[in-house]
Motif scaffolding. Sequence first.
Motif, PDB file in Angstrom:
ATOM      1  N   VAL A  45       0.761  -1.142  -0.020  1.00  0.00           N
ATOM      2  CA  VAL A  45      -0.225   0.008   0.152  1.00  0.00           C
ATOM      3  C   VAL A  45       0.850   1.349   0.007  1.00  0.00           C
ATOM      4  N   ALA A  46       0.743   2.232  -0.838  1.00  0.00           N
ATOM      5  CA  ALA A  46       1.516   3.263  -1.069  1.00  0.00           C
ATOM      6  C   ALA A  46       0.516   4.539  -0.627  1.00  0.00           C
ATOM      7  N   MET A  47       1.001   5.041   0.259  1.00  0.00           N
ATOM      8  CA  MET A  47       0.473   6.402   0.807  1.00  0.00           C
ATOM      9  C   MET A  47       1.147   7.765   0.764  1.00  0.00           C
ATOM     10  N   LYS A  48       0.225   8.728   0.234  1.00  0.00           N
ATOM     11  CA  LYS A  48       1.116  10.066   0.230  1.00  0.00           C
ATOM     12  C   LYS A  48       1.371  10.477   1.616  1.00  0.00           C
ATOM     13  N   GLY A  49       2.766  10.692   1.836  1.00  0.00           N
ATOM     14  CA  GLY A  49       3.363  11.080   3.431  1.00  0.00           C
ATOM     15  C   GLY A  49       2.640  12.290   3.491  1.00  0.00           C
ATOM     16  N   PHE A  50       3.016  12.554   4.744  1.00  0.00           N
ATOM     17  CA  PHE A  50       2.264  13.771   5.547  1.00  0.00           C
ATOM     18  C   PHE A  50       3.589  14.937   5.032  1.00  0.00           C
ATOM     19  N   ASP A  51       4.840  14.419   4.775  1.00  0.00           N
ATOM     20  CA  ASP A  51       5.932  15.298   4.138  1.00  0.00           C
ATOM     21  C   ASP A  51       5.896  14.977   2.629  1.00  0.00           C
ATOM     22  N   SER A  52       6.829  15.660   2.030  1.00  0.00           N
ATOM     23  CA  SER A  52       6.750  15.682   0.406  1.00  0.00           C
ATOM     24  C   SER A  52       7.360  14.246  -0.072  1.00  0.00           C
TER      25      SER A  52
ATOM     26  N   ARG B 133      -5.426   9.379   0.154  1.00  0.00           N
ATOM     27  CA  ARG B 133      -3.980   9.294  -0.178  1.00  0.00           C
ATOM     28  C   ARG B 133      -3.407   8.003  -0.095  1.00  0.00           C
ATOM     29  N   VAL B 134      -4.280   6.960  -0.396  1.00  0.00           N
ATOM     30  CA  VAL B 134      -3.851   5.671  -0.246  1.00  0.00           C
ATOM     31  C   VAL B 134      -4.026   4.935  -1.681  1.00  0.00           C
ATOM     32  N   VAL B 135      -3.131   4.213  -2.450  1.00  0.00           N
ATOM     33  CA  VAL B 135      -3.510   3.334  -3.295  1.00  0.00           C
ATOM     34  C   VAL B 135      -2.560   1.919  -3.133  1.00  0.00           C
ATOM     35  N   GLN B 136      -3.450   0.881  -3.688  1.00  0.00           N
ATOM     36  CA  GLN B 136      -2.473  -0.576  -3.642  1.00  0.00           C
ATOM     37  C   GLN B 136      -1.759  -0.512  -4.686  1.00  0.00           C
ATOM     38  N   VAL B 137      -0.724  -1.162  -4.513  1.00  0.00           N
ATOM     39  CA  VAL B 137       0.318  -1.322  -5.664  1.00  0.00           C
ATOM     40  C   VAL B 137       0.738  -2.873  -5.781  1.00  0.00           C
ATOM     41  N   GLU B 138       1.182  -3.275  -6.802  1.00  0.00           N
ATOM     42  CA  GLU B 138       1.607  -4.813  -7.099  1.00  0.00           C
ATOM     43  C   GLU B 138       2.925  -4.795  -7.628  1.00  0.00           C
ATOM     44  N   LEU B 139       3.784  -5.438  -6.844  1.00  0.00           N
ATOM     45  CA  LEU B 139       5.116  -5.887  -7.462  1.00  0.00           C
ATOM     46  C   LEU B 139       4.881  -6.832  -8.690  1.00  0.00           C
ATOM     47  N   ASP B 140       5.546  -6.545  -9.760  1.00  0.00           N
ATOM     48  CA  ASP B 140       5.541  -7.386 -11.175  1.00  0.00           C
ATOM     49  C   ASP B 140       6.649  -8.315 -10.814  1.00  0.00           C
ATOM     50  N   SER B 141       6.962  -9.183 -11.857  1.00  0.00           N
ATOM     51  CA  SER B 141       8.063 -10.102 -11.467  1.00  0.00           C
ATOM     52  C   SER B 141       9.464  -9.801 -11.699  1.00  0.00           C
ATOM     53  N   ALA B 142       9.572  -8.576 -11.851  1.00  0.00           N
ATOM     54  CA  ALA B 142      10.983  -7.751 -11.771  1.00  0.00           C
ATOM     55  C   ALA B 142      11.146  -6.982 -10.433  1.00  0.00           C
ATOM     56  N   GLY B 143      10.023  -7.150  -9.523  1.00  0.00           N
ATOM     57  CA  GLY B 143      10.257  -6.323  -8.374  1.00  0.00           C
ATOM     58  C   GLY B 143       9.897  -4.947  -8.562  1.00  0.00           C
ATOM     59  N   ARG B 144       9.413  -4.668  -9.346  1.00  0.00           N
ATOM     60  CA  ARG B 144       8.911  -3.219  -9.923  1.00  0.00           C
ATOM     61  C   ARG B 144       7.327  -2.637  -9.534  1.00  0.00           C
ATOM     62  N   PHE B 145       7.177  -1.680  -9.351  1.00  0.00           N
ATOM     63  CA  PHE B 145       5.694  -1.129  -9.039  1.00  0.00           C
ATOM     64  C   PHE B 145       5.641   0.095  -9.579  1.00  0.00           C
ATOM     65  N   LEU B 146       4.316   0.349  -9.986  1.00  0.00           N
ATOM     66  CA  LEU B 146       3.977   1.644 -10.882  1.00  0.00           C
ATOM     67  C   LEU B 146       3.434   2.752  -9.650  1.00  0.00           C
TER      68      LEU B 146
ATOM     69  N   TRP C  81       0.840  10.711  -7.227  1.00  0.00           N
ATOM     70  CA  TRP C  81       2.030  10.303  -6.115  1.00  0.00           C
ATOM     71  C   TRP C  81       3.242  10.862  -6.491  1.00  0.00           C
ATOM     72  N   LEU C  82       3.468  10.375  -7.838  1.00  0.00           N
ATOM     73  CA  LEU C  82       4.868  11.170  -8.309  1.00  0.00           C
ATOM     74  C   LEU C  82       5.034  12.726  -8.074  1.00  0.00           C
TER      75      LEU C  82
ATOM     76  N   HIS D 256       3.178  14.480  -6.016  1.00  0.00           N
ATOM     77  CA  HIS D 256       2.998  14.753  -4.194  1.00  0.00           C
ATOM     78  C   HIS D 256       4.721  14.650  -3.742  1.00  0.00           C
ATOM     79  N   ALA D 257       5.332  13.760  -4.228  1.00  0.00           N
ATOM     80  CA  ALA D 257       6.804  13.418  -3.646  1.00  0.00           C
ATOM     81  C   ALA D 257       7.671  14.095  -4.555  1.00  0.00           C
ATOM     82  N   LYS D 258       7.530  14.965  -5.715  1.00  0.00           N
ATOM     83  CA  LYS D 258       8.416  15.555  -6.391  1.00  0.00           C
ATOM     84  C   LYS D 258       9.246  14.485  -7.007  1.00  0.00           C
ATOM     85  N   LEU D 259       8.759  13.323  -7.535  1.00  0.00           N
ATOM     86  CA  LEU D 259       9.797  12.337  -7.905  1.00  0.00           C
ATOM     87  C   LEU D 259       9.836  12.410  -9.653  1.00  0.00           C
ATOM     88  N   GLU D 260      11.096  12.219 -10.109  1.00  0.00           N
ATOM     89  CA  GLU D 260      11.112  12.388 -11.575  1.00  0.00           C
ATOM     90  C   GLU D 260      12.082  11.407 -12.037  1.00  0.00           C
ATOM     91  N   LYS D 261      13.132  11.253 -11.940  1.00  0.00           N
ATOM     92  CA  LYS D 261      14.114  10.099 -12.372  1.00  0.00           C
ATOM     93  C   LYS D 261      14.938   9.506 -11.219  1.00  0.00           C
TER      94      LYS D 261
END
Length: 146
Positions: free
Chosen positions: A37-44, A81-94, A99-100, A102-107
């Motif tokens: 479960v991924a949640m937008k944190g209280f911080d960025s 603020r919550v979303v379920q995510v699933e790891l694929d066979s390579a251990g990745r999740f979208l 959410w990207l 909110h956390a200012k995530l890019e590369k």
Amino acid sequence: MAFFTSEYECKLDAKGRLVLPAKIKANLPEASSNQLVAMKGFDSNLVLYTMPEFKKIQSKFIGLSEFDARQRKLKTNFFRRVVQVELDSAGRFLIPKAWLDHAKLEKQAMVIGTGNTIEIWNPEVYDQYMGTDDDFSDLAQEFLSE
């Protein structure tokens, strides 16, 4: 119970997927090792929960009154603020776009084990948030000394 520690520098792919570090993935409980479960944190930042850990928190929110406006607002704000995510066979999740953003995530991302949860930060935001070792020392003295 899962126990996560340390920090890891990771990359996001062009689709916004993140590969969990092997040491983090190895500590996921077997029963829910591909569901988080991924949640937008209280911080960025983002906070990842294992299903068993999230269910502990979820039960507290489920118990809030539907008839009390403040409790209803808290419950709505939490679950949006919550979303379920699933790891694929390579251990990745979208990571969803909102959410990207909110956390200012890019590369790049910092993946931090925080005991029972995993935090994901933009490296620059993380460095600013963490401050100096002196800040850490002061916090430890304030909250951990008797």
